[in-house]
Design a protein around this motif. Structure first.
Motif, short mmCIF file in Angstrom:
data_model
loop_
_atom_site.label_atom_id
_atom_site.label_comp_id
_atom_site.label_asym_id
_atom_site.label_seq_id
_atom_site.Cartn_x
_atom_site.Cartn_y
_atom_site.Cartn_z
N SER A 11 41.76 -4.00 -0.77
CA SER A 11 41.62 -5.10 -1.71
C SER A 11 42.73 -5.02 -2.72
O SER A 11 42.93 -3.98 -3.34
CB SER A 11 40.26 -4.99 -2.41
OG SER A 11 40.14 -5.94 -3.41
N SER A 12 43.48 -6.09 -2.89
CA SER A 12 44.54 -6.07 -3.88
C SER A 12 43.91 -6.14 -5.26
O SER A 12 42.95 -6.86 -5.49
CB SER A 12 45.51 -7.24 -3.67
OG SER A 12 44.84 -8.46 -3.83
N MET A 23 38.19 -10.42 -7.82
CA MET A 23 37.42 -9.22 -8.11
C MET A 23 36.09 -9.20 -7.38
O MET A 23 35.41 -8.20 -7.38
CB MET A 23 37.16 -9.12 -9.62
CG MET A 23 38.42 -8.95 -10.44
SD MET A 23 39.32 -7.45 -10.05
CE MET A 23 38.15 -6.24 -10.60
N GLU A 24 35.70 -10.31 -6.77
CA GLU A 24 34.41 -10.37 -6.09
C GLU A 24 34.39 -9.46 -4.87
O GLU A 24 35.38 -9.27 -4.19
CB GLU A 24 34.11 -11.80 -5.65
CG GLU A 24 33.77 -12.71 -6.80
CD GLU A 24 33.45 -14.13 -6.35
OE1 GLU A 24 33.39 -14.39 -5.14
OE2 GLU A 24 33.29 -14.98 -7.23
N VAL A 25 33.22 -8.91 -4.63
CA VAL A 25 33.01 -8.03 -3.48
C VAL A 25 32.04 -8.76 -2.55
O VAL A 25 30.96 -9.16 -2.97
CB VAL A 25 32.42 -6.67 -3.92
CG1 VAL A 25 32.14 -5.80 -2.71
CG2 VAL A 25 33.37 -5.98 -4.89
N PRO A 26 32.42 -8.95 -1.28
CA PRO A 26 31.52 -9.65 -0.34
C PRO A 26 30.20 -8.91 -0.17
O PRO A 26 30.14 -7.68 -0.30
CB PRO A 26 32.30 -9.65 0.98
CG PRO A 26 33.68 -9.25 0.65
CD PRO A 26 33.65 -8.52 -0.64
N LYS A 27 29.17 -9.66 0.13
CA LYS A 27 27.85 -9.07 0.37
C LYS A 27 27.96 -8.04 1.49
O LYS A 27 28.60 -8.27 2.51
CB LYS A 27 26.88 -10.16 0.76
CG LYS A 27 25.46 -9.68 0.90
CD LYS A 27 24.51 -10.82 1.16
CE LYS A 27 23.10 -10.30 1.25
NZ LYS A 27 22.13 -11.37 1.39
N PHE A 41 39.53 -0.30 -2.31
CA PHE A 41 39.09 -0.59 -0.95
C PHE A 41 37.68 -1.13 -1.00
O PHE A 41 36.90 -0.79 -1.89
CB PHE A 41 39.09 0.69 -0.09
CG PHE A 41 40.45 1.25 0.18
CD1 PHE A 41 41.15 0.85 1.32
CD2 PHE A 41 41.02 2.16 -0.67
CE1 PHE A 41 42.40 1.37 1.59
CE2 PHE A 41 42.28 2.68 -0.41
CZ PHE A 41 42.97 2.28 0.72
N LEU A 42 37.36 -1.96 -0.03
CA LEU A 42 36.00 -2.46 0.13
C LEU A 42 35.43 -1.79 1.36
O LEU A 42 35.99 -1.91 2.45
CB LEU A 42 35.99 -3.98 0.29
CG LEU A 42 36.61 -4.76 -0.87
CD1 LEU A 42 36.59 -6.25 -0.58
CD2 LEU A 42 35.91 -4.45 -2.17
N ILE A 43 34.32 -1.09 1.18
CA ILE A 43 33.70 -0.36 2.29
C ILE A 43 32.32 -0.94 2.57
O ILE A 43 31.66 -1.44 1.66
CB ILE A 43 33.60 1.15 2.00
CG1 ILE A 43 32.73 1.40 0.77
CG2 ILE A 43 34.97 1.77 1.86
CD1 ILE A 43 32.27 2.82 0.64
N PRO A 44 31.85 -0.86 3.80
CA PRO A 44 30.49 -1.30 4.10
C PRO A 44 29.48 -0.39 3.39
O PRO A 44 29.67 0.83 3.33
CB PRO A 44 30.36 -1.14 5.61
CG PRO A 44 31.74 -0.94 6.13
CD PRO A 44 32.56 -0.42 5.00
#
Length: 92
Positions: A11-12, A23-27, A41-44
């Motif tokens: 994620s930049s 800045m939003e993080v996906p569900k 980083f966006l992690i599950p």
């Protein structure tokens, strides 16, 4: 990097960005900051139950307690170690 892990997203992020959309993080994902440059980083969220990732969380707790400098979860390891761990978790 030259490869892409399906379960993890880079994620930049920079402090000059103020757009809420960026800045939003996906569900189903969690933002973590990794390495000396605090790359985002966006992690599950499913990673949270895995022993490999729980080891990283334990290191984070030992180093930062519950006060993380970026306001989000900070993982105190090199980016290479984090990506290697994430790739192993993706293969489970």
């Amino acid at each position: 990097m030259g490869f892409r892990l399906p379960g993890i997203r880079r994620s930049s992020f920079s402090t000059s960005q103020s757009s809420r959309k960026e800045m939003e993080v996906p569900k189903g994902y969690l933002a973590v900051y990794v390495g000396p440059k605090m790359n985002r980083f966006l992690i599950p969220v499913s990673f949270l139950n895995e022993p490999l990732f729980q080891e990283l969380l334990s290191q984070s707790e030992q180093e930062f307690g519950y006060s993380h400098p970026m306001g989000g979860l900070t993982i105190p390891c090199n980016e290479d170690v984090f990506l290697h761990t994430a790739s192993r978790l993706n293969n489970l």
